[in-house]
Design a protein around this motif. Structure first.
Motif, PDB file in Angstrom:
ATOM      1  N   CYS A  13       1.023  -1.181  -0.004  1.00  0.00           N
ATOM      2  CA  CYS A  13       0.039   0.009  -0.150  1.00  0.00           C
ATOM      3  C   CYS A  13       0.866   1.350  -0.140  1.00  0.00           C
ATOM      4  N   PHE A  14       0.878   2.054  -1.019  1.00  0.00           N
ATOM      5  CA  PHE A  14       1.487   3.379  -1.223  1.00  0.00           C
ATOM      6  C   PHE A  14       0.776   4.599  -0.727  1.00  0.00           C
ATOM      7  N   TYR A  15       1.484   5.026   0.183  1.00  0.00           N
ATOM      8  CA  TYR A  15       0.248   6.380   0.689  1.00  0.00           C
ATOM      9  C   TYR A  15       1.426   7.664   0.632  1.00  0.00           C
ATOM     10  N   THR A  16       0.664   8.718   0.780  1.00  0.00           N
ATOM     11  CA  THR A  16       1.288   9.994   0.757  1.00  0.00           C
ATOM     12  C   THR A  16       1.550  10.377   2.278  1.00  0.00           C
ATOM     13  N   PRO A  17       2.802  10.716   2.775  1.00  0.00           N
ATOM     14  CA  PRO A  17       3.008  10.909   4.059  1.00  0.00           C
ATOM     15  C   PRO A  17       2.772  12.493   4.224  1.00  0.00           C
ATOM     16  N   LYS A  18       2.480  12.842   5.735  1.00  0.00           N
ATOM     17  CA  LYS A  18       2.160  13.910   6.300  1.00  0.00           C
ATOM     18  C   LYS A  18       3.218  14.577   7.167  1.00  0.00           C
ATOM     19  N   ASP A  19       3.449  15.951   7.074  1.00  0.00           N
ATOM     20  CA  ASP A  19       4.421  16.399   7.835  1.00  0.00           C
ATOM     21  C   ASP A  19       3.898  16.573   9.341  1.00  0.00           C
ATOM     22  N   ALA A  20       4.680  17.461  10.259  1.00  0.00           N
ATOM     23  CA  ALA A  20       4.372  17.411  11.741  1.00  0.00           C
ATOM     24  C   ALA A  20       3.117  18.056  11.816  1.00  0.00           C
ATOM     25  N   LEU A  21       2.680  18.957  10.957  1.00  0.00           N
ATOM     26  CA  LEU A  21       1.515  19.852  11.315  1.00  0.00           C
ATOM     27  C   LEU A  21       0.287  19.167  10.258  1.00  0.00           C
ATOM     28  N   THR A  25       2.752  15.953   2.348  1.00  0.00           N
ATOM     29  CA  THR A  25       4.146  15.965   1.902  1.00  0.00           C
ATOM     30  C   THR A  25       4.674  15.216   0.832  1.00  0.00           C
ATOM     31  N   PRO A  26       4.246  15.477  -0.607  1.00  0.00           N
ATOM     32  CA  PRO A  26       4.633  14.653  -1.671  1.00  0.00           C
ATOM     33  C   PRO A  26       6.252  14.280  -1.807  1.00  0.00           C
ATOM     34  N   SER A  27       6.835  13.242  -2.375  1.00  0.00           N
ATOM     35  CA  SER A  27       8.163  13.099  -2.349  1.00  0.00           C
ATOM     36  C   SER A  27       8.744  14.093  -3.424  1.00  0.00           C
ATOM     37  N   ASP A  28       9.952  14.326  -3.279  1.00  0.00           N
ATOM     38  CA  ASP A  28      10.971  15.010  -4.341  1.00  0.00           C
ATOM     39  C   ASP A  28      11.130  14.328  -5.457  1.00  0.00           C
ATOM     40  N   THR A  29      11.349  12.979  -5.138  1.00  0.00           N
ATOM     41  CA  THR A  29      11.575  11.958  -6.384  1.00  0.00           C
ATOM     42  C   THR A  29      10.289  11.487  -7.162  1.00  0.00           C
ATOM     43  N   GLY A  30       9.142  11.625  -6.441  1.00  0.00           N
ATOM     44  CA  GLY A  30       7.891  11.215  -7.034  1.00  0.00           C
ATOM     45  C   GLY A  30       7.677   9.702  -6.511  1.00  0.00           C
ATOM     46  N   ALA A  31       8.576   9.148  -5.810  1.00  0.00           N
ATOM     47  CA  ALA A  31       8.367   7.622  -5.443  1.00  0.00           C
ATOM     48  C   ALA A  31       7.616   7.814  -3.898  1.00  0.00           C
TER      49      ALA A  31
END
Length: 65
Positions: A13-21, A25-31
Motif C-alpha cells: 500500500c503506497f501512501y502520501t506522508p504528512k508533515d508534523a502539522l 508532503t509529496p516526495s521530491d523524487t515522486g516515489a
C-alpha cells in the motif's frame, strides 16, 4: 456453527506522508513510501494501511505469491 475461513494475501500500500502539522508532503523524487499488509481483499488492505500510517493511501497492489 459455520466456520468461515478467509484467505489472506499480501498487499503493498503506497501512501502520501504528512508533515508534523498534518499537511501532505509529496516526495521530491515522486516515489511514494509503502507499507506491506496481509488482508483478505484490497479494500481491507487499504483500510489497514490507513490505520497504520494515518495517511491517505494512493494505491494498493496485490503481491503475487
Amino acid at each position: 456453527m459455520e466456520v468461515q475461513t478467509t484467505a489472506t494475501r499480501s498487499y503493498r500500500c503506497f501512501y502520501t506522508p504528512k508533515d508534523a502539522l498534518g499537511h501532505l508532503t509529496p516526495s521530491d523524487t515522486g516515489a511514494l513510501p509503502f507499507v506491506q499488509v496481509l488482508a483478505a481483499t484490497a479494500e481491507h488492505a487499504q483500510h489497514s494501511a490507513r490505520h497504520v500510517t494515518g495517511c491517505p493511501v494512493a494505491e494498493v497492489v496485490r503481491i503475487e505469491d
